[in-house]
Design a protein around this motif. Sequence first.
Motif, PDB file in Angstrom:
ATOM      1  N   SER A  17       0.813  -1.225   0.000  1.00  0.00           N
ATOM      2  CA  SER A  17       0.000   0.000   0.000  1.00  0.00           C
ATOM      3  C   SER A  17       0.841   1.266   0.000  1.00  0.00           C
ATOM      4  O   SER A  17       0.440   2.278  -0.570  1.00  0.00           O
ATOM      5  N   ARG A  36      -7.312   5.991  -1.459  1.00  0.00           N
ATOM      6  CA  ARG A  36      -6.941   4.619  -1.835  1.00  0.00           C
ATOM      7  C   ARG A  36      -6.535   3.814  -0.610  1.00  0.00           C
ATOM      8  O   ARG A  36      -6.953   2.675  -0.423  1.00  0.00           O
ATOM      9  N   LEU A  37      -5.733   4.416   0.261  1.00  0.00           N
ATOM     10  CA  LEU A  37      -5.262   3.713   1.443  1.00  0.00           C
ATOM     11  C   LEU A  37      -6.391   3.404   2.423  1.00  0.00           C
ATOM     12  O   LEU A  37      -6.338   2.401   3.142  1.00  0.00           O
ATOM     13  N   SER A  42      -7.610  -2.186   0.742  1.00  0.00           N
ATOM     14  CA  SER A  42      -6.178  -1.899   0.887  1.00  0.00           C
ATOM     15  C   SER A  42      -5.468  -2.927   1.769  1.00  0.00           C
ATOM     16  O   SER A  42      -4.267  -3.116   1.634  1.00  0.00           O
TER      17      SER A  42
END
Length: 83
Positions: A17, A36-37, A42
């Motif tokens: 990640s 996104r994280l 993730s």
Amino acid sequence: GLSWPTILKKREAYRRSFDGWDIKKIAKYGAKDIERLLSADSGIIKNKAKVQATIGNAQATLKVQEEFGSLDKFLWDLAGGVP
């Protein structure tokens, strides 16, 4: 709180990640990277403050490296050069 075994089990997900812990890449993370994280897939613990702190730490480390040559040198200077 979180236990170390829980975090260690997710170590590879964190490495993936966060671009293999490449601080130059992490320091440039923006809102889309944070999103996104924090996404469901993730594989890391979803804590926005900790993700933002990781980005800030990468930025600070780069500044220290620029000013002192390396984080290692900076830390040893703080300790007077002795363990």
